[in-house]
Design a protein around this motif. Sequence first.
Motif, short mmCIF file in Angstrom:
data_model
loop_
_atom_site.label_atom_id
_atom_site.label_comp_id
_atom_site.label_asym_id
_atom_site.label_seq_id
_atom_site.Cartn_x
_atom_site.Cartn_y
_atom_site.Cartn_z
N HIS A 215 -31.32 131.76 -6.83
CA HIS A 215 -31.64 130.49 -6.20
C HIS A 215 -30.33 129.99 -5.61
O HIS A 215 -29.30 129.97 -6.42
CB HIS A 215 -32.18 129.60 -7.14
CG HIS A 215 -32.49 128.09 -6.44
ND1 HIS A 215 -33.73 127.78 -5.74
CD2 HIS A 215 -31.95 126.93 -6.42
CE1 HIS A 215 -33.80 126.79 -5.32
NE2 HIS A 215 -32.80 126.28 -5.82
N ARG A 306 -26.34 118.54 4.05
CA ARG A 306 -27.29 119.42 3.49
C ARG A 306 -27.47 119.28 1.92
O ARG A 306 -28.23 120.10 1.22
CB ARG A 306 -26.58 121.04 3.58
CG ARG A 306 -26.49 121.32 5.07
CD ARG A 306 -26.23 122.94 5.18
NE ARG A 306 -25.89 123.24 6.49
CZ ARG A 306 -25.95 124.35 6.79
NH1 ARG A 306 -25.97 125.34 6.09
NH2 ARG A 306 -25.53 124.70 8.11
N GLN A 308 -28.99 117.96 -1.30
CA GLN A 308 -30.33 117.40 -1.88
C GLN A 308 -30.19 116.28 -2.65
O GLN A 308 -29.05 116.28 -3.41
CB GLN A 308 -31.11 118.45 -2.44
CG GLN A 308 -31.51 119.64 -1.26
CD GLN A 308 -32.39 120.71 -1.97
OE1 GLN A 308 -32.52 120.84 -3.03
NE2 GLN A 308 -32.97 121.63 -1.15
N ASP A 368 -32.50 127.43 -0.95
CA ASP A 368 -33.50 127.99 -1.13
C ASP A 368 -34.46 126.79 -1.53
O ASP A 368 -34.00 125.89 -1.96
CB ASP A 368 -33.60 129.03 -2.36
CG ASP A 368 -32.99 130.21 -1.88
OD1 ASP A 368 -32.90 130.69 -0.97
OD2 ASP A 368 -32.01 130.75 -2.72
N ASP A 369 -35.92 126.92 -1.22
CA ASP A 369 -36.70 125.81 -1.53
C ASP A 369 -36.84 125.93 -3.27
O ASP A 369 -37.03 126.80 -3.74
CB ASP A 369 -37.96 126.12 -0.97
CG ASP A 369 -39.17 124.78 -1.14
OD1 ASP A 369 -39.95 125.18 -1.78
OD2 ASP A 369 -38.81 123.86 -0.76
N GLU A 370 -37.08 124.56 -3.66
CA GLU A 370 -37.47 124.53 -5.01
C GLU A 370 -38.73 124.53 -5.60
O GLU A 370 -39.29 123.96 -6.81
CB GLU A 370 -36.83 123.25 -5.61
CG GLU A 370 -35.05 123.16 -5.46
CD GLU A 370 -34.43 121.93 -5.83
OE1 GLU A 370 -35.10 121.40 -6.68
OE2 GLU A 370 -32.96 121.82 -6.06
N GLY A 371 -39.67 124.90 -4.70
CA GLY A 371 -41.07 124.68 -4.83
C GLY A 371 -41.36 125.51 -6.10
O GLY A 371 -42.56 125.04 -6.75
N TRP A 372 -40.76 126.54 -6.46
CA TRP A 372 -41.14 127.42 -7.57
C TRP A 372 -40.91 126.69 -9.13
O TRP A 372 -41.67 127.10 -9.93
CB TRP A 372 -40.43 128.74 -7.65
CG TRP A 372 -38.95 128.30 -7.42
CD1 TRP A 372 -37.88 128.24 -6.66
CD2 TRP A 372 -37.85 128.37 -8.78
NE1 TRP A 372 -36.78 127.91 -6.88
CE2 TRP A 372 -36.41 128.08 -8.42
CE3 TRP A 372 -38.19 128.45 -10.19
CZ2 TRP A 372 -35.76 127.75 -9.27
CZ3 TRP A 372 -36.98 128.19 -11.03
CH2 TRP A 372 -35.96 128.04 -10.58
N ASP A 398 -44.17 129.77 -7.88
CA ASP A 398 -43.98 130.59 -6.48
C ASP A 398 -45.04 131.61 -6.73
O ASP A 398 -45.93 132.01 -7.55
CB ASP A 398 -42.72 131.30 -6.16
CG ASP A 398 -42.33 132.09 -7.66
OD1 ASP A 398 -43.11 132.30 -8.45
OD2 ASP A 398 -41.04 132.53 -7.49
#
Length: 528
Positions: A215, A306, A308, A368-372, A398
């Motif tokens: 990640h 950038r 977050q 990377d997206d933190e959706g996981w 994910d």
Amino acid sequence: MDVSQANDFKWFGEGFDGFPKVLPDDCAQYMIYTVDRKSSDFNVREQLRKVQAAATALTKSLLNDYIWQRDDFTLELVQRQGHSFLQGRTSFGDSIEDEWLVVYLLRRLSQQFKDCWMRIVDSDGEFLLVEAANALPKWLNPEVAENRVWMNDGKLLIIPRQGKLDKARGQKLSLDDALTFIQDRKPDLLHVPSIQGEALSRLNKYPAQIEKSLHRAVIVLPRKVIYILHENPAYISSAVEAFYLRDPIALRPLQSSDPSTLVFGPEDFVAVPVKFTKVGYAQVKGQEFPTPAAWASHPAKTAHMRCQPGAEVMGMKVACGFEMLLSDPHNVDKKPVREIKLLLEDVDSGEAQLSSDKDIADWDWRVDDEGWLDINFEDFEKELSGQPGAKQTQGFGDKEVQEDLRNLVARFQDFLQDDDGMQDSEDLDEMDDDDDSDEADNVRSKDGESSDGGGLNDFDENQFQTMMRDMMGLPPATPNKSTNSDAKPKPEPRAAVQKGDNESDEEEEEIRKVMHQVQNELQDAGAL
């Protein structure tokens, strides 16, 4: 004095092979043997050196930018008990993917060197068999599985039972006997596709999973920490572990309110991309950590498009992790600590320069997206129950996590609903009938049923219900008091029947309440 008592006194004399060695938890050990009776020890060692060089080339090609949670994949040429072989040990911590990556690398090497035979074990023993528990023959249990499971030419092979010889040894197989069997009776090795499919199913997502285990995130760090990570990105794992496993001794240097006493003080902050393992990122992000006094008086401030939300807090945690890593006396002899101290000495002496803003701007800024990290517990429960409504929502975590959970639930349901009782396993058991006919006669009773009660078809539903009632504190079911099997049952009055139905409904409602309470407790604890 009998023979067994006499052997107990061989401690430091003839026959003593050393104290039994037990692998630490979260650690995998693997061995590679070359099985060729005609080759001399010199030729065997030369062949193993070729395997060692191929392993180095393989890891460089596949894992050039990979970050291990703790230890990486290594092979060392050793000689023990008259055998020359390659051996390695990898501590994977909480990252189970690292253990399966080792299995994947061993399988690739076995396909390249067909005269090599691989074994891998962890603190649970032959852990590959745990994955294939639903497909294993009854005789292949943990007590007899040692030295029986091997990988060769990409296949999972099992050394079968050897009848009376195994019975005389308690069915345990020594390493020498295993290698001898491979040399002399290679065609007799068991290769069962159903077992291999279950045991190695996790390897289907490799090599793509190598990249998915990492990640990337932009966090705010002191420039000195950035220099350390740029020299070797793998140092992030040591810092994360020091932060995650911190104790009062490790926290002592952070209790000072003077920033000048810290090796990595809260100064010269820069937003920078950092690569974590997914496990490590979750460990840092998910833990509550009060801001140390020195950091509270000098908060990180930076404006980067950038970054977050929480990038400053993540940077503070990582920097404190490096601080604890270097200051904790328990880490003095660790290789990363020695290397980091040498790098800091180069900076202090002027031999090395910290990374400039211009240098950092040219680095890889992928994020990377933190959706996981997001888990919807309602979707999680639907996945467990197999409800189709789960497919209509976004799901949890994910896709890899969802697929692993579906496979786990599907295999468990198949195991419970399989009326055939592991047909493949029974076929394997029958292969040794000729050698174990005398043993089988003693096991089977006169009516042809198994007397050990260990089969899947021996499930007693009434006994299971009784156990569940005892576990939940419910009153036992009232047994039938009639002892005369020929007597005609006396019809119960309608009121009694209605009363029994009411009691049954009350018991079912009580069971529902207990299960609901257990479910809430598991959710509160984060287990669901």
